[in-house]
Design an enzyme around this catalytic site. Structure first.
Site, PDB file in Angstrom:
ATOM      1  N   LYS A 161      27.017 -38.544 -86.266  1.00  0.00           N
ATOM      2  CA  LYS A 161      27.034 -39.308 -87.519  1.00  0.00           C
ATOM      3  C   LYS A 161      27.967 -38.655 -88.526  1.00  0.00           C
ATOM      4  O   LYS A 161      28.206 -37.449 -88.466  1.00  0.00           O
ATOM      5  CB  LYS A 161      25.619 -39.395 -88.103  1.00  0.00           C
ATOM      6  CG  LYS A 161      24.702 -40.314 -87.301  1.00  0.00           C
ATOM      7  CD  LYS A 161      23.373 -40.570 -88.023  1.00  0.00           C
ATOM      8  CE  LYS A 161      22.481 -41.483 -87.167  1.00  0.00           C
ATOM      9  NZ  LYS A 161      21.205 -41.821 -87.825  1.00  0.00           N
ATOM     10  N   ASN A 203      17.319 -47.156 -80.016  1.00  0.00           N
ATOM     11  CA  ASN A 203      15.906 -47.042 -79.654  1.00  0.00           C
ATOM     12  C   ASN A 203      15.696 -48.109 -78.581  1.00  0.00           C
ATOM     13  O   ASN A 203      15.415 -49.256 -78.861  1.00  0.00           O
ATOM     14  CB  ASN A 203      15.004 -47.264 -80.859  1.00  0.00           C
ATOM     15  CG  ASN A 203      15.138 -46.121 -81.873  1.00  0.00           C
ATOM     16  OD1 ASN A 203      15.246 -44.962 -81.498  1.00  0.00           O
ATOM     17  ND2 ASN A 203      15.156 -46.470 -83.148  1.00  0.00           N
ATOM     18  N   ASP A 257      21.729 -38.604 -92.837  1.00  0.00           N
ATOM     19  CA  ASP A 257      21.600 -39.949 -92.255  1.00  0.00           C
ATOM     20  C   ASP A 257      22.199 -41.034 -93.142  1.00  0.00           C
ATOM     21  O   ASP A 257      21.468 -41.716 -93.844  1.00  0.00           O
ATOM     22  CB  ASP A 257      20.111 -40.246 -91.996  1.00  0.00           C
ATOM     23  CG  ASP A 257      19.914 -41.420 -91.061  1.00  0.00           C
ATOM     24  OD1 ASP A 257      20.905 -41.861 -90.459  1.00  0.00           O
ATOM     25  OD2 ASP A 257      18.765 -41.872 -90.924  1.00  0.00           O
ATOM     26  N   GLU A 274      13.758 -38.628 -82.670  1.00  0.00           N
ATOM     27  CA  GLU A 274      12.835 -39.584 -83.301  1.00  0.00           C
ATOM     28  C   GLU A 274      11.934 -40.278 -82.290  1.00  0.00           C
ATOM     29  O   GLU A 274      11.755 -41.491 -82.318  1.00  0.00           O
ATOM     30  CB  GLU A 274      13.622 -40.619 -84.120  1.00  0.00           C
ATOM     31  CG  GLU A 274      14.419 -39.983 -85.243  1.00  0.00           C
ATOM     32  CD  GLU A 274      15.130 -41.003 -86.148  1.00  0.00           C
ATOM     33  OE1 GLU A 274      15.149 -40.765 -87.363  1.00  0.00           O
ATOM     34  OE2 GLU A 274      15.654 -41.997 -85.626  1.00  0.00           O
ATOM     35  N   GLU A 281      21.814 -49.561 -94.535  1.00  0.00           N
ATOM     36  CA  GLU A 281      20.420 -49.113 -94.529  1.00  0.00           C
ATOM     37  C   GLU A 281      20.031 -48.428 -95.827  1.00  0.00           C
ATOM     38  O   GLU A 281      18.962 -48.692 -96.375  1.00  0.00           O
ATOM     39  CB  GLU A 281      20.194 -48.165 -93.342  1.00  0.00           C
ATOM     40  CG  GLU A 281      18.808 -47.537 -93.321  1.00  0.00           C
ATOM     41  CD  GLU A 281      18.592 -46.619 -92.126  1.00  0.00           C
ATOM     42  OE1 GLU A 281      19.490 -46.522 -91.260  1.00  0.00           O
ATOM     43  OE2 GLU A 281      17.507 -45.994 -92.051  1.00  0.00           O
TER      44      GLU A 281
END
Lengths: 714, 714
Positions: free
Chosen positions: B373, B223, B378, B304, B406
């Site tokens: 990924k 990002n 995710d 996103e 995460e």
């Protein structure tokens, strides 16, 4: 394995560690006669008592001896033979020993310690004692400092007590671990893993603080978040308090004045509202149940947008006293900040805190202490002492220094701040005649205050070396030493710190100590000479921004402070101007108010003078200012030379770090000089005098520099 | 000073350092016969060449020998005598030696190394070589690992080349030093002090990476912020690249697709716009002028909320190829992420990346590699392999693993991820028949791709121990080892890491290795057993939140994923449901699509089954699920016991850290169990089976827990 190889091995594994170990390096003592003296005079250790604090003291002695001398004297459970080091509190001494030290104990306050060579039944011993175990720990750290600085331990006779009660760090740490004005990484407090994970850092932080006598820590930012007062966070605060307690460190929190609304479901935070009063009483009770020795609250109210009693038509006294009542049953204090100025007050910002607080003198509850910044504006490279000092005889005032270098080049510039702190502490307020120094206000001797204190806004973060710049460690150290004794000389502090941190070699100490002492005047010269102030760039305060004039609040703009125009420069606070000098004692007022007597270092703080004004050295103001800027640059250049010569005395890692940082400081000193002189030249219309280097860039270049992610921007 | 005292001294000074030293502890070798073998076989060191890389290799050998054996063999400038260690690249070897190794060199790629016991003129020598100096450095680190793991060095004959080209860390680090999904403090990159201050961390980071063969690093968050591409920041990036270069590590950046607008003053970022094309070409040229070996860009586009080619009616191919053209002249690559899903697409989120990217196969320029990924959702505790693997034979695909935890308990939970990575890499896509494993897709052998790569989202921050949890270091290590060789077994990796990090004692290794291997299944059991996924709490993803259903995008809600109702639980991706299985090869589709053959570990990923469904062990689904949650809790309890027994083998500081963290993990495993079972019980309406502990709190309590300052919340 030969000894040689082992010592290489040690330096290998320890190199990256040195930065972390602060002033507690406990370097092996290379002076063999000193080492021999220590060994001959310290053949056994007898530690009395069993508290956590005493265990820490014992471990510290063991570590110190092992690292400095290579072995630990025999640990004895009872006193046998001679040349023992006895460490224990008064109540743990046997009667004979206790009686023999009676007069020494009478000199001490609760935290003071004795280090004394004594004879017990004709046998020589060395004793470290005090009225309680924390005092013993202070004595142990002081004794280890004697060894670290290679002083003789024969015939010691020291009785030393701290001169202030509250010796405290203010952490402007947010709950997301950012630090307002933090330049050494992020907050040490890992709230996410607390309370169950105790980071080794917490222990090492407590140890470092205890070693210089710091006995309090405010964990959270003065721009406060009420969530810290919820059970979820109090549980974490409790865990930290448990870690810090055996080191004699009390935990304090910042109290957000509107907390009763934000986390208490009340409709108001009015300090006269009975529900609000009850809420804070209950909250205090809840906290003290978890943390029986909780220190109290630090409050920033009705300042820079923070909520406060004025939101409800009440005043600072109402707010402070309401909180004071809540913590009083538990022995807590309220540290209420006097850092206030209003966007709705057209008065000189420098006058506003005094104007607001001075009339409150005598109105605060006795467990309130008013926390006053060292100067009337905001932690500048140089400020005259705050006029509130000495002006509130019936109110305990604590001084707030900023250890973190918000306005002094972040953690990139080497600036030894004890020199600045000393200048303030030595300033004479004349409020009770000559000799009424700020130090005497602070330690309570001038007005006989019961609570006393010194606060320092911490420069500590989670950088490997804690403070970003290896020499910024000296500012943490020096703050602690001055909090203990505000009359210490900054040269003494610099020398102690250098010896404990780097080396006892005089060829290293002398020039580097001078460099440290000079460093404060250097930064004044290249940033804000002759009394200039607050001309740093907007928001982050990094680098020069004398041109900034577009901020919403006039008193946030550098142009508000320097007032440069065709006629001259400076803020007229004399009788012909804002008359801010009236807030000082008549002697001080006369001194600052008169161009003849006003020190040139404060000239433009108090006077607006013409570009052609003649300085004492015969130069015009313009030329003198330009030469000061150049002098600052030259001083940094000299610091670089001093440091180059220091290379052979210390480890290469810290040498290189400081070398790189000084190179940046030199670049940035030139940036300051060029940007400020080009900007002010627009008003003076004069050429740079001989000896001042020509700017490398045009003014527009300097104005174009932007630092969107500068750290610490609150 | 006796030897005993010195070793105590060492452990004292080094204790806080161990955490920092990662797997490069170089512990003194306690097995005396091994130590003797090493000393007898290594009497001299001859290092050939003079590059920075070779100097690093030499220093590493010196450090390793000194710390492991207590002394360094004689450093020789030319080969003399026998039992020398010769380290140098092919071109620096003399002709005879070079010729004798010809067949060995033929086995190597550019980064591969040889470690071989040889005879030169009848004298025994050991050689470490490769086609260039970086390869020699890899060989040196591998040789030191042989010593760290106490393996024999007699008759070595190793020729080892990395199986992938790009072995890269992705740092999701923002310019303000926060890290999206970072749980080990804050970013290592101190942008404020760069370029002139080189933090020792940068060097130690590069060294650690090189030691496991990681050869690339993306410094910035996917990002992205366009400012990283401005000269002010590129100067800083250049400084880091200069530090990393001798360690064989290339720097990459994330490219914000809208950068031409944000920092280029263009009105569009349309990849077909000639000004945009020119802007990126110039930008690439500007970067390569500073950093000739710049690796290229990693891009998250139209995902996103990130800008991308679709904002201009273009597609991913248009965007990637435009950037690929810009960096192609300089040898750069574009890593284009396939992590896309749309709030406007009502399709199963698991299907969207495949649906969008599979048709692009063969359309990307040859210096584009698509980064996929490991699973289609995710980074869950367990996901079936991503259906794109094997599905784009004409397109290089690199796999993206998440090393930072995460969805796996942040840096608080001990989870050995190489076990997870291995499970994915071994998965058989069947796209070219049986044996078409994900590893073979990734290393290019299945489809003959020219570029290959493995990316790991870094778990590194500025915590003293780099990764927050001491055992999270193993995930960084293991990622690097698997990037080098995706066929390595996770048990081998765990054993290597334990030996290098803690001890070679078999009584320590065996149980702790088992604990590591078990830890991954434990976290699956107490968080998401039987194929459950994405039921973590909102935003921060810490702790359970299966009840969350109020987020704006349906596919962000846990309820979207578990679909629990009165009838049962699970996401039906079979033919009767979203038919996501259709994206796999027919063999795989059949396997997952059929309740009989679908592994129970993936059951609820692919099927919605009734609460009474009979599991293979005869339990109902409800009982089986409850027992799995309990099993996870029990496993953590066992991990605690294993760790307690390990105390005597390691230093107390790291022992205590892990002990505290396991205690938190145990608490939180129970939290997961209780919260999830109470929530799902609302649908199943059934009692907990025997053997499952009763919840300590009611569901509302668990729902009330909030973590407003959880770290890493992007």
């Amino acid at each position: 394995m030969s000894y040689l190889i082992l010592s290489v091995l040690i330096s290998f594994s320890a190199s990256a560690q040195k930065d972390y170990k602060l002033w507690l390096q406990y370097n092996a003592i290379v002076n063999s006669s000193i080492a021999l003296e220590y060994k001959n005079n310290l053949k056994g250790i007898v530690v009395l008592g069993n508290s956590e604090t005493i265990k820490i003291a014992k471990k510290e002695l063991e570590t110190g001896f092992l690292e400095m001398l290579g072995n630990v004297p025999e640990i004895k459970t009872a006193l046998k033979g001679e040349y023992n080091l006895i460490a224990g509190s008064q109540s743990n001494l046997d009667t004979e020993l206790k009686n023999s030290l009676q007069s020494d104990f009478q000199k001490l306050n609760e935290e003071g310690f004795i280090i004394k060579s004594i004879a017990v039944k004709n046998k020589k011993q060395l004793i470290i004692t005090g009225k309680n175990d924390i005092a013993v720990l202070y004595g142990v750290f002081n004794f280890l400092r004697i060894m670290q600085t290679n002083k003789t331990i024969k015939n010691l006779n020291i009785a030393d007590s701290p001169k202030t009660n509250i010796r405290i760090l203010n952490h402007w740490d947010n709950l997301d671990r950012t630090i307002e004005r933090g330049y050494a990484g992020f907050s040490l407090w890992n709230w996410q893993k607390l309370p169950d994970f105790i980071d080794q850092r917490y222990i090492d932080y407590a140890r470092a603080n205890a070693s210089v006598g710091i006995n309090g820590t405010v964990l959270t930012n003065v721009n406060a978040n009420a969530l810290i007062l919820t059970p979820q966070y109090l549980e974490k605060v409790e865990a930290l308090a448990n870690v810090f307690r055996p080191y004699g460190i009390k935990v304090y929190l910042t109290a957000r004045f509107s907390a009763p609304i934000e986390i208490g479901n009340l409709k108001t935070a009015d300090p006269k509202d009975s529900e609000v009063i009850k809420w804070w009483k209950n909250k205090a009770s809840e906290i003290y149940k978890r943390i029986p020795d909780f220190g109290g609250f630090l409050v920033k109210a009705n300042s820079e947008g923070q909520p406060g009693p004025q939101n409800y038509g009440r005043d600072h006294v109402d707010g402070a006293n309401m909180l004071a009542d809540a913590v009083a049953p538990f022995g807590g204090v309220i540290m209420w900040r006097a850092f206030v100025y209003s966007e709705h007050d057209a008065n000189d910002r420098a006058k506003q805190a005094y104007a607001e607080f001075e009339p409150y003198d005598g109105k605060f509850k006795e467990n309130v202490i008013v926390q006053v910044k060292n100067g009337a504006i905001d932690f500048q490279p140089r400020e005259p002492f705050h006029p509130l000092f000495g002006a509130m005889p019936k109110t305990p005032l604590m001084i707030e220094f900023q250890i973190t270098q918000e306005y002094l080049g972040f953690s990139t510039h080497l600036v030894f701040l004890p020199k600045l702190f000393q200048e303030v502490l030595e300033s004479d307020t004349y409020k009770k005649g000559k000799g009424s120094t700020v130090a005497k206000v602070i330690d309570g001797t001038l007005h006989g205050n019961k609570i006393t204190g010194i606060a320092g806004v911490a420069n500590i973060g989670n950088d490997l070396n804690w403070t970003g710049h290896p020499f910024a460690q000296a500012n943490w150290y020096g703050f602690g030493r001055l909090a203990w004794n505000p009359y210490l000389d900054s040269e003494t502090i610099a020398e102690e710190w250098l010896k404990c941190t780097f080396s006892n070699d005089e060829n290293f100490i002398k020039p580097v100590k001078n460099m440290m002492i000079e460093s404060r005047e250097a930064v004044v010269n290249y940033m804000t000479p002759l009394g200039l102030h607050h001309i740093m760039d907007t928001g982050h305060h990094y680098g020069p921004g004398p041109w900034v004039s577009n901020l919403s609040r006039p008193e946030w703009n550098p142009t508000y402070y320097h007032k440069a125009d065709k006629n001259g420069i400076g803020f007229d606070r004399s009788e012909s101007g804002t008359n801010a000098i009236l807030q000082y004692a008549p002697e001080v007022k006369a001194f600052f108010g008169n161009l003849e007597t006003c020190p040139e270092k404060d000239l433009l703080w108090f006077h607006h003078v013409s570009w052609d004004y003649k300085l004492k050295n015969g130069e015009t103001l313009w030329n003198g200012m330009a030469l000061k800027y150049q002098e600052g640059v030259n001083q940094v250049k000299e610091m670089q030379q001093v440091w180059k010569n220091a290379e052979k005395y210390i480890d290469s890692e810290r040498f290189k770090e400081v070398e790189m940082l000084l190179e940046i400081q030199y670049k940035e000193a030139k940036w300051w000089r060029d940007a400020c002189l080009l900007y002010f030249q627009q008003f003076s219309g004069k050429d740079l005098p001989a000896g001042v280097e020509k700017p490398a860039q045009a003014l527009d270049y300097f104005k174009s520099l932007k630092f969107p992610f500068a750290p610490g921007n609150g």
